[in-house]
Design an enzyme around this catalytic site. Structure first.
Site, PDB file in Angstrom:
ATOM      1  N   VAL A  26      18.758 -13.269 -27.177  1.00 34.06           N
ATOM      2  CA  VAL A  26      19.865 -14.143 -26.793  1.00 34.06           C
ATOM      3  C   VAL A  26      20.094 -15.211 -27.856  1.00 34.06           C
ATOM      4  O   VAL A  26      21.234 -15.526 -28.211  1.00 34.06           O
ATOM      5  CB  VAL A  26      19.595 -14.788 -25.418  1.00 34.06           C
ATOM      6  N   GLU A  27      19.021 -15.760 -28.388  1.00 28.04           N
ATOM      7  CA  GLU A  27      19.150 -16.863 -29.341  1.00 28.04           C
ATOM      8  C   GLU A  27      19.737 -16.435 -30.680  1.00 28.04           C
ATOM      9  O   GLU A  27      20.654 -17.085 -31.180  1.00 28.04           O
ATOM     10  CB  GLU A  27      17.781 -17.526 -29.564  1.00 28.04           C
ATOM     11  N   THR A  28      19.211 -15.367 -31.282  1.00 26.91           N
ATOM     12  CA  THR A  28      19.602 -15.059 -32.662  1.00 26.91           C
ATOM     13  C   THR A  28      19.809 -13.575 -32.940  1.00 26.91           C
ATOM     14  O   THR A  28      19.908 -13.186 -34.115  1.00 26.91           O
ATOM     15  CB  THR A  28      18.531 -15.567 -33.647  1.00 26.91           C
ATOM     16  N   ARG A  81      29.029 -19.270 -29.754  1.00 27.42           N
ATOM     17  CA  ARG A  81      28.300 -18.490 -30.740  1.00 27.42           C
ATOM     18  C   ARG A  81      29.066 -18.426 -32.058  1.00 27.42           C
ATOM     19  O   ARG A  81      28.506 -18.274 -33.133  1.00 27.42           O
ATOM     20  CB  ARG A  81      28.051 -17.076 -30.188  1.00 27.42           C
TER      21      ARG A  81
END
Length: 377
Positions: A161-163, A47
């Site tokens: 979760v993604e962004t 991340r």
């Protein structure tokens, strides 16, 4: 110089059209790697990788590469695009030296740890942001669940979760990232040839997409793998699954959370999501007849009936025993501690088509549940 290079894009909106899906082969991911070899996004790797984009100082332009220019010529012919526009777009792309390193799998022997992986995504900050997102876009989430049959908590889990609900959509120029992976994918990767071809297809989709929408290909920013928007769609996913869910006449996954909500739901339907089906069930073992190696052999691909799992020593909970479809025994390693196990359904497998990792799928499921519970509180 072609007209499009004299235009400054005023929007980062791309127009959806039909083409191939990013994971048409729907291959299972070997041994449920927590370090996902994702075809969809940069999640499952690092991340912090996006934070290094500004400090990277690429020097090499792909205009100096004969193979890149030949690819440009071929692409222009296949897609009936202006040859000079394609050559200039690819030629002005910069090699990003850190991106190939980020694509390499972890060293052999690196212990996977579900609890550590989970803690990266299920935390108070992300849960609070999820509650706000759900409250602000409740009507769109309810409509997506009604029209597509994908629960709101799964959509909320994906975008979180993604962004972190649009807070971290990536800082890499998508054009540079895709060119780097198309022409300099690391040869040390065990699937280097396959992944090179994948990213060349994505680069082709990206240029076709930006050309159709009169968008400067260098204006768009995303992950180091070339994923874009709140849901981190790769170009081919944008083309095939993105929808104008807010009804304003355009598809905008960067600035329209409503479009992102509808598009994530549409993606799942396109990858086999069955409305009303559970994602997984609890499972315990009967050590006296457990055939663990056989149960894990198909990896996360649903293969066994409930009765067959029972016969091999995997004892399902009451709801799992009633499940009529195939199941997979999903192993989540916990470092030096005993692994965790669940019985995954075809809907669990559908989540792994977003990112080929069972750890990722469980993080999505559990974040969505935690946000739903926090809303109730």
């Amino acid at each position: 110089m072609p007209k499009i290079f004299r235009r400054i894009a005023t929007a980062i909106t791309l127009i959806a059209a039909c083409t191939i899906p990013i994971s048409a082969s729907a291959q299972k991911h070997s041994k449920n790697s927590a370090q996902s070899d994702s075809t969809h996004s940069g999640i499952g790797k690092s991340r912090n990788a996006n934070k290094t984009a500004a400090s990277d100082k690429p020097q090499v332009l792909y205009a100096t590469r004969a193979d890149a220019m030949q690819f440009a010529d071929d692409l222009a012919t296949r897609r009936d695009l202006d040859r000079e526009w394609v050559r200039q777009a690819i030629g002005q792309a910069r090699f990003l030296s850190q991106v190939p390193r980020l694509m390499l799998p972890p060293p052999k022997g690196t212990a996977k740890n579900w609890r550590v992986y989970r803690s990266r995504f299920i935390d108070p900050i992300r849960i609070r942001a999820g509650v706000r997102f759900w409250q602000e876009h409740r009507a769109a989430l309810e409509r997506a669940e009604r029209e597509y049959g994908v629960p709101a908590e799964i959509i909320v889990g994906i975008i979180g979760v993604e962004t972190i609900y649009g807070q971290q959509m990536g800082t890499f120029r998508v054009m540079d990232a895709l060119a780097t992976l198309a022409f300099d994918f690391p040869a040390a990767h065990p699937r280097a040839k396959e992944r090179t071809e994948f990213f060349r297809r994505e680069l082709e989709q990206f240029l076709s997409l930006t050309n159709r929408s009169n968008t400067d290909p260098f204006a768009l920013r995303g992950s180091y793998a070339g994923a874009m928007g709140l849901g981190q769609f790769m170009p081919s996913s944008w083309v095939r699954y993105a929808v104008d869910f807010d009804g304003d006449g355009r598809v905008d996954l960067f600035n329209s959370p409503v479009d992102a909500i509808g598009s994530v739901a549409n993606y799942f339907i396109g990858h086999g999501w069955t409305p009303g089906m559970h994602t997984h069930f609890g499972v315990q073992f009967d050590a006296s007849r457990l055939q663990l190696d056989d149960l894990l052999l198909p990896d996360i691909l649903p293969t066994f009936s409930a009765a067959n799992m029972q016969a091999q020593g995997a004892l399902l909970d009451a709801a799992g025993l009633q499940h009529p479809g195939p199941l997979a025994l999903v192993e989540l390693q916990n470092g030096g501690d005993a692994p965790s196990y669940v019985a995954g359904t075809e809907n669990f497998y559908a989540i792994t088509r977003y990112n080929w990792s069972s750890y990722y799928a469980m993080a999505v499921i559990e974040l969505g549940r935690e946000v739903a519970a926090a809303r109730e509180r």
